[in-house]
Design an enzyme around this catalytic site. Structure first.
Site, PDB file in Angstrom:
ATOM      1  N   SER A   1      -2.434 -12.271 -10.606  1.00 31.81           N
ATOM      2  CA  SER A   1      -2.820 -12.958 -11.836  1.00 31.81           C
ATOM      3  C   SER A   1      -3.443 -11.974 -12.827  1.00 31.81           C
ATOM      4  CB  SER A   1      -3.802 -14.088 -11.525  1.00 31.81           C
ATOM      5  OG  SER A   1      -4.937 -13.575 -10.864  1.00 31.81           O
TER       6      SER A   1
ATOM      7  N   HIS B   1       0.827  -1.208   0.000  1.00 34.38           N
ATOM      8  CA  HIS B   1       0.000   0.000   0.000  1.00 34.38           C
ATOM      9  C   HIS B   1       0.867   1.266   0.000  1.00 34.38           C
ATOM     10  CE1 HIS B   1      -3.974  -1.867   0.220  1.00 34.38           C
ATOM     11  NE2 HIS B   1      -3.339  -2.826   0.878  1.00 34.38           N
TER      12      HIS B   1
ATOM     13  N   TYR C   1     -10.309  -1.605  -0.645  1.00 37.96           N
ATOM     14  CA  TYR C   1      -9.031  -1.112  -1.173  1.00 37.96           C
ATOM     15  C   TYR C   1      -9.153   0.386  -1.498  1.00 37.96           C
ATOM     16  CZ  TYR C   1      -4.932  -0.860  -4.294  1.00 37.96           C
ATOM     17  OH  TYR C   1      -3.744  -0.513  -4.890  1.00 37.96           O
TER      18      TYR C   1
ATOM     19  N   GLY D   1      -7.020 -14.399  -7.229  1.00 35.16           N
ATOM     20  CA  GLY D   1      -7.479 -14.118  -5.868  1.00 35.16           C
ATOM     21  C   GLY D   1      -6.492 -14.530  -4.793  1.00 35.16           C
TER      22      GLY D   1
ATOM     23  N   ASP E   1       2.189  -4.042  -9.517  1.00 38.95           N
ATOM     24  CA  ASP E   1       2.061  -5.399 -10.050  1.00 38.95           C
ATOM     25  C   ASP E   1       2.473  -5.470 -11.522  1.00 38.95           C
ATOM     26  OD1 ASP E   1       1.042  -5.749  -7.545  1.00 38.95           O
ATOM     27  OD2 ASP E   1      -1.047  -5.826  -8.182  1.00 38.95           O
TER      28      ASP E   1
END
Ligand code: GLA
Length: 384
Positions: free
Chosen positions: A130, A37, A227, A125, A175
């Protein structure tokens, strides 16, 4: 892995479209070693790419259609005209690759009508990115198939745009950067403000260590609002402090304690202390003191659990079991609310850590955790 994985993708393409693909690309998932974060607060992250990921096998076609099929979701193929792609036009799993095509087009690059067959060896998940792997495999494949060589940081930004604007998930840049920029045997230190990145040695084997991924089997969705709520709290805290982003508080960590609202204070404290932990972990890795990173990982978990409040019971139990059974440190990885924990352990302790986590879950009647031995691997590339 790549030979067999490429064969499987070629086989899946042939099953879908009755021909050989023009090419096969691979984009990996990632483990975030530390720096959670912090990306959307313009701070530092330290992820590495996994060997596991997503393969995209594709061929151009002579119409203007994008056809998408996934070996993991065979019942949900999608066909969409390229010139009609827009946020909201494709939903579900296919929003990620369709969004990647849309973002590449929006950036002004040509995209031909294409048939794509997707195959993955990464659970969705599990907080191993992914979805980023899916976007990155598609964006890299579509551009390279046209003979284009788009700089990787730009490609990462396009893949993130697919996620943020097309799939509607308000994530940071970590990511996609990890999937496209990482190198085997290294983690990637990324400054999410400047975009500068550098490779940090992470040779676990040479250090006699393993990094165990413990999939808690609790599934998360970054779309459920929690989030986004964390992002908003961070922006509010920065506003209270009068700085552009929480990154700017790095030099004066005491400043967060002056935030009156206790919730904003906790959220900000996590981000500021986490940035410091990333830099400290980087320093230890560069000095070859990998084993000494353990306590920083555990401190990161405590901060995510108590100050940022994104942990979940199975993660707390897995971390506790790992540390009490001899791991050097452990923490949840990824956005939180489900997914995986990582544990750093001496190679000889790994079996004990696995057993302790499994036993702790069994006692509580939870489905057994799954384990993955994480190897820092290369970023996205063409396989064939
Ligand atoms: C998810 C997001 C990333 C990052 C992490 C938390 O993985 O996709 O951008 O914000 O959560 O560190």
């Amino acid at each position: 892995m790549t030979g067999a994985a490429a064969d499987r993708a070629v086989g899946w393409f042939a099953e879908c479209y009755g021909a050989e693909p023009e090419g096969v690309w691979h984009a990996p998932g990632r483990v975030n070693l530390i720096g959670e974060h912090t990306d959307y607060n313009e701070g530092f992250v330290l992820p590495f790419a996994l060997g596991q990921g997503v393969r995209a096998a594709l061929s151009r076609r002579d119409d203007e259609l994008l056809e998408l099929r996934s070996r993991q979701v065979p019942a949900s193929p999608v066909t969409a005209p390229l010139n009609k792609l827009a946020p909201g036009t494709v939903v579900g799993w296919a929003a990620y690759p369709a969004g990647a095509a849309w973002a590449v087009l929006e950036a002004g690059y040509p995209v031909a009508g294409t048939s794509i067959a997707i195959d993955a060896d990464l659970e969705s998940g599990a907080a191993l990115s992914s979805s980023a792997a899916l976007e990155c495999a598609t964006a890299l494949a579509l551009t390279e198939l046209q003979g284009l060589s788009v700089p990787r940081p730009e490609l990462a930004a396009l893949a993130r745009r697919a996620e943020n604007e097309f799939a509607g998930v308000p994530t940071g840049i970590m990511d996609q950067s990890a999937s496209l920029l990482c190198r085997a045997g290294h983690a990637l230190l990324l400054d999410c403000r400047s975009g500068q990145s550098s490779d940090v040695p992470l040779d676990l084997e040479a250090a006699g260590l393993v990094l165990l991924v413990i999939d808690t089997r609790v599934r998360h969705a970054l779309t459920d609002g929690r989030y986004a709520a964390r992002r908003r709290a961070c922006e509010d805290a920065a506003r209270v402090l009068g700085v552009p982003s929480l990154r700017d508080v790095t030099d004066d960590p005491g400043a967060v304690e002056r935030i009156a609202d206790p919730l904003l204070r906790r959220r900000a404290r996590h981000v500021v202390t986490e940035n410091a932990r990333v830099l400290e972990t980087t320093r230890l890795l560069r000095e070859g003191q990998t084993g000494r990173c353990g306590p920083l990982l555990t401190a990161s978990h405590v901060s995510l659990r108590d100050d940022f409040e994104v942990s979940w019971p199975q993660a707390d139990v897995a971390v506790e079991a790992a540390v009490t059974s001899g791991a050097l440190g452990a923490r949840m990885t990824g956005g939180g609310f489900g997914g995986s924990v990582i544990a750093l352990a001496e190679a000889g302790q790994a079996e004990g850590v696995r057993a302790a986590a499994s036993a702790a879950f069994a006692t509580r009647g939870w489905p057994p955790p799954r384990f993955l031995d994480a190897q820092p691997s290369d970023g996205a590339r063409r396989l064939r």
